[in-house]
Write an enzyme that holds these catalytic residues in place. Structure first.
Site, PDB file in Angstrom:
ATOM      1  N   GLU A   1     -34.416   9.136 100.772  1.00 21.19           N
ATOM      2  CA  GLU A   1     -35.538   9.906 101.290  1.00 21.19           C
ATOM      3  C   GLU A   1     -35.829   9.579 102.758  1.00 21.19           C
ATOM      4  O   GLU A   1     -36.179  10.467 103.517  1.00 21.19           O
ATOM      5  CB  GLU A   1     -36.781   9.648 100.425  1.00 21.19           C
ATOM      6  CG  GLU A   1     -37.968  10.526 100.720  1.00 21.19           C
ATOM      7  CD  GLU A   1     -37.739  12.005 100.419  1.00 21.19           C
ATOM      8  OE1 GLU A   1     -36.707  12.334  99.797  1.00 21.19           O
ATOM      9  OE2 GLU A   1     -38.596  12.808 100.811  1.00 21.19           O
ATOM     10  N   ASP A   2     -35.666   8.338 103.143  1.00 22.22           N
ATOM     11  CA  ASP A   2     -36.129   7.922 104.468  1.00 22.22           C
ATOM     12  C   ASP A   2     -35.029   7.705 105.504  1.00 22.22           C
ATOM     13  O   ASP A   2     -35.327   7.457 106.665  1.00 22.22           O
ATOM     14  CB  ASP A   2     -36.940   6.615 104.357  1.00 22.22           C
ATOM     15  CG  ASP A   2     -38.212   6.814 103.549  1.00 22.22           C
ATOM     16  OD1 ASP A   2     -38.599   7.979 103.343  1.00 22.22           O
ATOM     17  OD2 ASP A   2     -38.817   5.808 103.145  1.00 22.22           O
TER      18      ASP A   2
END
Ligand code: MN
Length: 724
Positions: free
Chosen positions: A76-77
């Site tokens: 996600e990051d």
């Protein structure tokens, strides 16, 4: 920040067979992926996944879980992808990280605390593997431990969510230690003053009770030893949040030792538990109603222990828990305790050990249940839950729907008005068909338009009873309103023709004679063709004799009202027909024999209970309605809506029997950008074949172009349009 070798050592402490290479790879991979990212505290971001992994090493979890924890924020990051993780590590780890990524995306949608139960179910629906939940809980625990670095305004929401969702989840998984810490951290941020007061008072009382606690520990240990029982006795201070809850519940202050301390007696085996209980009860009087045997009857989450309260030294109440070491581990670590490493057993073997696995399954099932004591009810709910999808409104409201539900169901679940006016939707920000099957976690935005009527065809396409009933109601109301409007126009014409005054009041007075309940009923019945308009005139004016049944020639477009007709789909047909006219929103279809195309002068005929059929004015079928002028309605094409679709027309051809004739016909039609819907052939003589060709054409010009070109073909003897 934890060093690479430190992480490996933590795992090796309980799992000497750990795959060191893979652990090291995960460390390096996540370190590189997160790069220079920082947390709100100013720490390197990478410190966070490491701390999460550390929490899970305390629970002694398997390599895949630890590695998933190290990688849990990468997809996600960072630039990392699932494919890459599958490839570098393995699909088992990939699946865990993927589950965590999905949950993380849900976190981006703001949630209302009141929806805790649903959200908890959503978490479970997404976490196919219980290890995903374990990592998620550890993730939340570390985030709560560092919550003071978050902006002040964000803390209450995160704390509420923790108290509402994650702490109970930990509790139901039997992880009491984690549950208690999550509760205390949330409490500290939600009620800072209450937390301070209680902590202060707890410290004061603990200091005062210190000697007493030690004394009780000593007395108990020696009493048990005297009976040959090797026991570990430990006084444990209660948690601020549990004290707060008790104070709230009973609205009392805490004064007694038993309010702040509980004692735990850990012995070697089952037999020793009951012998220890005997020693305790023989020494001090027990408090009635406080004895509970969760060993003979374990709690649902597999918690086993004996609870009792006695009046101890100094007349102080003393709360005691008696259990074996194994029971203690389950009580502290819950589900994780079952995953403990025993001589290199791996999770796969653990899962395949049916007893342990069944327990795990049962626990997962229990997680889905509420705290409702009516377990049987809860079990039936569980079935429902497996069949549900959970979606969000753009504002973060959680909507639970049955599996297979569509955005239409979603719209009706939000509000009937939203459903009735829905014309489109965005799923996760992308325009999508209203009939898309929704998936867990979808964010659904309904696009609405005023004055809409849901298409009747939706009724059979939705999954929820609520939507189905609302669509039926809306469609019925709309169609009835349309028929009544049409009936009113027919009646006013019929009265005019009869030379009689027309008003609703007059019809109201004649209701008994018409055997109808209201004027609207009468109008709708006339609109549907159930009552002949002349009969209504006669009901109002009994002296009226209906000798005028003029066989008027069909009228073409004239003084029609400019009302756009809604495409209400009739059974089996889904073509929107762009017609303007008096019929308003009635179901419309084309003449079954021959159709009609823009450019044709058209007329509508009311079919009782069906709607309106559109005929070209030259259709021979119209002669059949000559004696029923009340069934004729004026319509014309809606020029704005024409152009995006083709219309039905029928040709009758006579062709010369030659090879390739059919191909030539098809070529002409294709050249004119028309479609062939159907061809029926009948050989009449050895030389000629009769054909009936059903076409879909753009308009009359298009159709005439086709007819002209076909007539020019040497192989075509005759071409005629058929109009019913
Ligand atoms: Mn995280």
């Amino acid at each position: 920040m934890m060093r690479q070798y430190q992480l490996v050592e933590r795992v090796k402490r309980y799992n000497p067979n750990t795959d060191e290479t893979l652990l090291n790879k995960a460390y390096i991979y996540a370190l590189r992926a997160h790069g220079s990212q920082r947390r709100a505290s100013g720490d390197p971001f990478f410190a966070h996944p490491l701390e999460v992994a550390a929490i899970l090493t305390d629970l002694r979890l398997d390599d895949a879980t630890i590695i998933a924890a190290v990688l849990h924020d990468t997809i996600e990051d960072t630039e990392a992808t699932l494919e890459e993780i599958n490839q570098i590590f393995n699909p088992e780890i990939g699946a865990l990280v993927d589950g965590l990524t999905k949950i993380k995306r849900l976190d981006l949608v703001s949630k209302r605390a009141a929806q805790g139960e649903n959200f908890r179910k959503l978490l479970l629906a997404i976490s196919a593997d219980v290890r995903v939940l374990l990592v998620k809980l550890a993730d939340r625990l570390h985030n709560m431990r560092t919550l003071e670095f978050m902006p002040m305004e964000k803390r209450p929401r995160i704390s509420e969510e923790t108290l509402e969702i994650y702490a109970p989840l930990a509790g139901r998984m039997g992880m009491q230690e984690m549950r208690a810490e999550l509760e205390d951290l949330s409490f500290r941020h939600l009620r800072p003053e209450a937390y301070q007061t209680i902590t202060q008072r707890l410290n004061d009382l603990s200091e005062k009770s210190e000697k007493l606690v030690e004394e009780i520990e000593r007395i108990l240990t020696s009493l048990l030893a005297a009976k040959g029982l090797a026991a570990e006795v430990k006084g444990r201070r209660k948690r601020p949040y549990s004290i707060w809850k008790k104070m709230e519940r009973k609205s009392v202050a805490f004064e007694q030792l038993s309010d702040i301390f509980g004692f735990r007696i850990i012995v070697d085996d089952l037999d020793a538990c009951y012998r220890a209980l005997g020693v305790v009860h023989m020494t001090w009087p027990m408090v009635p109603g406080r004895y509970k045997d969760y060993i003979s009857t374990p709690k649902q989450n597999d918690y086993r222990s004996i609870h009792t309260t006695v009046v101890g030294p100094g007349k102080q109440r003393v709360e005691l828990q008696i259990r074996t070491r194994a029971m203690d581990e389950v009580a502290e670590y819950g589900i994780a305790a079952h995953a403990l490493y025993k001589e290199g057993a791996d999770i796969a073997r653990f899962v395949s050990e049916s007893r342990a696995y069944q327990w795990l399954r049962r626990t997962i099932d229990l997680l889905a249940e509420g705290d409702n004591p009516e377990e049987f009810l809860e079990h039936t709910k569980l079935e429902l839950f497996h069949d549900q999808v959970f979606c969000f409104t753009p504002k973060g409201r959680l909507i639970a729907l049955p599996r297979g539900a569509t955005p239409i169901d979603f719209a009706y679940a939000v509000h009937t008005d939203v459903g009735n006016t829905a014309v489109g939707c965005k799923i996760n920000g992308r325009m999508s068909p209203l009939l898309t099957e929704l998936a867990n976690g979808d964010e659904v935005e309904i696009v609405r338009a005023a004055n809409q009527t849901p298409p009747a065809a939706w009724e059979s396409l939705v999954a929820t009873g609520k939507a189905r009933a609302a669509i039926r109601r809306a469609t019925r109301t709309a169609v009835r309103r349309q028929y009544a409007g049409l009936g009113a126009q027919i009646l006013s014409r019929a009265f005019e023709r009869a030379g009689k005054a027309y008003s609703e009041e007059k019809i109201a007075a004649a209701l008994p004679r018409l055997a109808r309940g209201s004027t609207e009923d009468v109008m709708a019945a006339v609109g549907r063709g159930e009552i002949y308009s002349g009969d209504v005139v006669r009901a109002v004016y009994p002296d009226y004799s209906d000798d005028r049944r003029p066989s008027t020639s069909p009228r073409a477009a004239g003084d029609e009202a400019a009302v756009k007709i809604q495409p209400l789909f009739g059974p089996g047909e889904e073509q929107a027909i762009p017609i303007r006219g008096q019929g308003q929103d009635l179901p419309i279809r084309f003449a079954p024999e021959g159709g009609a195309v823009p450019g044709d002068r058209i007329v509508g005929i009311i079919d009782p209970g069906e709607g309106i059929t559109i005929y070209p004015i030259q259709a021979t079928a119209l002669a059949a309605f000559d004696n029923e002028p009340e069934r004729w309605v004026d319509v014309r094409w809606d020029s704005e809506a024409i152009g995006s679709q083709r219309f039905p027309a029928r040709l009758s051809l006579q062709s010369i029997n030659e090879p390739g004739t059919l191909a030539q016909i098809a070529q002409v039609i294709a050249d004119h950008d028309a479609n062939i819907d159907n061809i029926a052939m009948r050989r009449t003589t050895p030389d000629f074949t009769d054909l009936t060709v059903d076409l879909a054409v753009w308009d009359l010009k298009n159709l005439n172009g086709i007819i002209a070109e076909l007539r020019g073909k040497r192989v075509i003897a005759k071409v005629e349009r058929v109009t019913g």
